[in-house]
Design a protein around this motif. Structure first.
Motif, PDB file in Angstrom:
ATOM      1  N   SER A   1       4.438 -33.499 -24.764  1.00  0.00           N
ATOM      2  CA  SER A   1       4.559 -32.482 -23.778  1.00  0.00           C
ATOM      3  C   SER A   1       3.071 -32.145 -23.273  1.00  0.00           C
TER       4      SER A   1
ATOM      5  N   SER B   1       2.868 -24.734 -23.281  1.00  0.00           N
ATOM      6  CA  SER B   1       3.964 -24.200 -23.111  1.00  0.00           C
ATOM      7  C   SER B   1       3.817 -22.721 -22.410  1.00  0.00           C
TER       8      SER B   1
ATOM      9  N   THR C   1       5.536 -24.147 -13.739  1.00  0.00           N
ATOM     10  CA  THR C   1       4.810 -24.575 -15.115  1.00  0.00           C
ATOM     11  C   THR C   1       3.218 -25.402 -14.480  1.00  0.00           C
TER      12      THR C   1
ATOM     13  N   SER D   1       4.288 -31.235 -13.038  1.00  0.00           N
ATOM     14  CA  SER D   1       5.329 -30.823 -13.726  1.00  0.00           C
ATOM     15  C   SER D   1       6.902 -30.968 -13.437  1.00  0.00           C
TER      16      SER D   1
ATOM     17  N   THR E   1      10.388 -36.417 -19.595  1.00  0.00           N
ATOM     18  CA  THR E   1      11.123 -35.346 -19.640  1.00  0.00           C
ATOM     19  C   THR E   1      10.446 -33.777 -19.081  1.00  0.00           C
ATOM     20  N   THR E   2       9.429 -34.003 -19.230  1.00  0.00           N
ATOM     21  CA  THR E   2       8.579 -32.752 -18.541  1.00  0.00           C
ATOM     22  C   THR E   2       7.640 -33.001 -17.392  1.00  0.00           C
TER      23      THR E   2
END
Length: 290
Positions: free
Chosen positions: A194, A198, A266, A261, A110-111
């Motif tokens: 992940s 972040s 990111t 990413s 998902t990331t």
């Protein structure tokens, strides 16, 4: 009677002369033979073969736990059969699996999208005066030169720097002297689901800390280096590629670990990716017994 004695004496003389000629010829041959063995002895000095005669299977050389860390999206695959297939990887094309063998994995999460390549190459010298190890050293040197590693600085230890950096090295990590979000994010426990930190979305995170710069390694195999490259401008999805290459005797192992990413701007975390790639390299070195 005297004539017969004379003839017999002549015959005896001829026999002696012939024997002498034969002995001389034999002696000459013996001298020639003495030279040839010496030449053959010199030519028969062959360099030692390499330690390895075969290669392990690269697709089976990486454990499921390690793949979970390197490819976090693999655990997000709901279908059990598809997940198992993802674990298996895809073998690269090779004409002789005892000389060169590789395996690729690609998993979306998902990331991010993560890719992994593991490649084994067994080097064999076809020159009797050059050992397999020496030939492998030359090939490794070519790969290191092609990587164009930066000159080591006084702060570089030359080791894998897989442990958490010291506060002093973190403080001066970026080229501008400002705090590096990626280094601060990596100080926290590794987020296996992940992979991208972040706090790494800031453009300043593209500055790699000094202890994570591309460098040679002194604690992996006979010789090794790690490269770290970030591609794409900050306005697009960033991709980081960490490459670890090491040599053990006449086998050269190459690991290419890529992460792109899924979020624009990111930046994949350098420390997390290097730690994971170096951990895999250490495991493969143990598998080779080097």
């Amino acid at each position: 009677m005297q004539r017969k004695a004379y003839v017999s004496g002549v015959a005896a003389l001829l026999v002696a002369l012939l024997a002498g000629c034969t002995g001389g010829s034999s002696g000459g041959g013996g001298a020639t033979d003495d030279v040839n063995p010496g030449d053959a002895g010199t030519a028969s000095v062959v360099a030692q073969p390499g330690k390895y005669r075969t290669l392990p299977g690269p697709c089976s050389a990486v454990s499921h736990d390690t793949l979970d860390s390197l490819l976090p999206g693999i655990r997000q695959i709901a279908d059990a059969d598809q997940r198992e297939k993802a674990y298996e990887g895809d073998a690269t094309l090779a004409y002789d699996n005892d000389r060169k063998a590789g395996c690729r994995w690609k998993v979306d999460s998902t990331t991010a999208t993560d890719r992994l390549l593991v490649d084994f190459e067994r080097v064999v010298s076809y020159d009797n005066s050059v050992s397999d190890d020496t030939q492998a050293q030359e090939l490794f040197a070519e790969k290191e030169t092609a990587a164009d590693l930066p000159e080591p600085t006084s702060s570089d230890s030359g080791s894998g720097a897989t442990s958490s950096p010291s506060p002093s090295s973190s403080a001066g990590s970026s080229a501008t002297g400002s705090a590096d979000p990626s280094s601060s994010a990596s100080a926290s426990p590794s987020a296996s689901v992940s992979p991208s930190g972040s706090g790494s979305s800031s453009p300043s995170s593209s500055a790699t800390p000094a202890n994570l710069q591309p460098r040679t390694l002194d604690d992996l195999g006979d010789e090794a280096f790690v490269d770290d490259a970030l591609s794409g401008p900050g306005s697009t999805a960033r991709q980081r590629t960490v490459t670890v290459v090491f040599r053990t005797s006449n086998v050269i192992v190459t690991i290419e670990y890529e992460e792109q990413s899924a979020v624009v701007g990111t930046v994949p975390d350098s420390k997390e990716m290097q730690d994971r790639a170096l951990n895999l390299a250490a495991q493969l070195a143990d598998t080779l017994g080097g």
